[in-house]
Design a protein around this motif. Structure first.
Motif: not given
Length: 429
Positions: A65-82, A115-126
């Motif tokens: 659910g990460d909606q943050g902008k990528p960190l400096p020097g990165q092309q994707q935000n952390l949620g997409t990378q994870i 599904v038996y479980g889920a891992l959720v990345v929040p919107a403000d993670f990056t």
């Protein structure tokens, strides 16, 4: 010459000490008892002794659910990378089947047992991770693990362990990147950066407090199978005794009723007809005990009763068919079909993704798995058709039809061959 024999003289009685010395008397009980003990041990323990070793394709959702902008020097935000790292990671190999879903989709699949479980990345993670490199950073970003106790306590536990380990691995990876970038950070900040992600656990799809931590569906299914199995055998033995085809012993008393001339097909029809009627009572008493007296959490009560009746009846008809086909050893055969092979392949206590392949194969047709899916759907998943209820109804219908076809085909064959059970004996009353 006078006859000195007495009509009241008792025949010589055998003694146990003498019979115990006969090897043939020992042979069949010893072999059958030994084989039964060996098979029960292998089949029961083989299904549960090492679930992590046999774990294959456990379904777990990854929600980005990460909606943050990528960190400096990165092309994707952390949620997409994870999400990309988790779904493409070889750390879990074939043990996990990661599903990239939205939060709405994940909750829907948790609510249907897909599904038996889920891992959720929040919107403000990056954004929250990027803030750690600023002065005075004190708050750790959070990844959320959603559990699904409705899928079974062990299944939910396995999924929770895997998602938690994955989140911790993500935290260490991000921590290494942040520590390398923050060369001017003080010691407190570096300590925070080394393991920057907090992992919280929440129940994704809760079950009631009177649901046995997600085990009530299994034990209720077991009650239905036992009610059908034991009830059918009681009916079968009772009919055979009443018709004079079996002895009746109560304590020291032994009786044998006059034999009623009836062929095998009509006998099976009688037993199945009684099973249809008596199962109404046994099913009602199972629900009375579990829901009304013990307070088991249950909704959709009319549907639960109808389903329970049909499930127990399908088992009962199957037992009657097997008994009619195999005779005296029918009870042993039906015990293996409905209970011995059914328990470890039901997926109710140990998920099918964590049992050896032999049990996963059995689960495609073993009755207990089919019945368990339907009970779980009614009790935990709001009677959703896609939670296994449609398949359960289908398999109940198939099982009942096969029982009728097999049972009557065998009895008709025996009757045509003239294979009578006993020669009718006239009444001496």
């Amino acid at each position: 010459m006078a006859d000195t024999s007495s009509p009241d003289r008792a025949d010589p009685q055998a003694r146990a000490s003498g019979l115990l010395r006969r090897p043939k008397l020992w042979l069949v009980p010893t072999v059958l008892s030994g084989l039964l003990a060996l098979l029960l041990s292998l089949l029961y323990m083989g299904g549960i002794v090492s679930p992590k070793t046999h774990l294959r394709h456990l379904p777990i959702a990854i929600v980005n659910g990460d909606q943050g902008k990528p960190l400096p020097g990165q092309q994707q935000n952390l949620g997409t990378q994870i999400a990309a790292s988790v779904t493409g990671s070889g750390t879990t190999g074939s043990q996990v089947s990661w599903r990239r879903l939205t939060l709405t989709e994940a909750r829907d699949q948790l609510a249907s047992g897909k599904v038996y479980g889920a891992l959720v990345v929040p919107a403000d993670f990056t954004t929250s991770v990027g803030a750690l490199t600023t002065a005075g950073a004190t708050t750790r970003p959070t990844l959320t693990v959603l559990t699904n106790p409705a899928a079974g306590s062990l299944a939910s536990s396995l999924a929770s362990q895997i998602t938690t380990r994955t989140a911790q691995r993500v935290s260490r990876t991000i921590g290494q990147q942040l520590t390398a970038a923050a060369t001017t950070a003080n010691s407190t900040t570096k300590l925070l950066l080394a393991d920057p992600i907090a992992v919280t656990t929440q129940v994704g799809h809760p079950v009631g407090s009177h649901s046995g931590l997600g085990l009530s569906a299994f034990y209720y299914t077991l009650l239905l199978v036992l009610a059908g199995f034991l009830g059918a055998n009681i009916i079968s033995n009772g009919v055979d005794t009443a018709l004079g085809y079996a002895d009746n012993e109560i304590g020291p008393w032994h009786t044998r009723r006059p034999t009623v001339p009836i062929n095998r097909t009509q006998t099976l029809l009688l037993k199945m007809g009684m099973t249809v009627g008596i199962t109404v009572l046994t099913t009602s008493l199972v629900m009375l005990a579990t829901v009304a007296i013990l307070g088991m959490d249950a909704s959709h009560l009319p549907l639960l009763w109808i389903y329970s009746y049909c499930a127990a009846l399908a088992v009962g008809l199957g037992v009657q068919a097997i008994n009619a086909a195999f005779g005296g050893i029918g009870q042993l055969v039906s015990m293996f079909v409905f209970i011995v092979l059914g328990l470890p392949s039901s997926g109710a206590t140990v998920p099918l993704q964590a049992v050896p392949g032999f049990y996963r194969f059995l689960s495609h047709f073993e009755p207990m798995r089919q019945l368990s899916d339907g009970v779980r759907a009614i009790l935990y998943f709001d009677a959703r058709a896609d939670a296994g209820l449609t398949r359960a109804w289908t398999m109940i219908a198939v099982g009942a039809a096969l029982a009728l076809l097999f049972g009557f085909a065998m009895t008709r064959y025996y009757d045509r061959k003239g294979l009578k059970r006993l020669t009718p004996q006239p009444s001496t009353a």
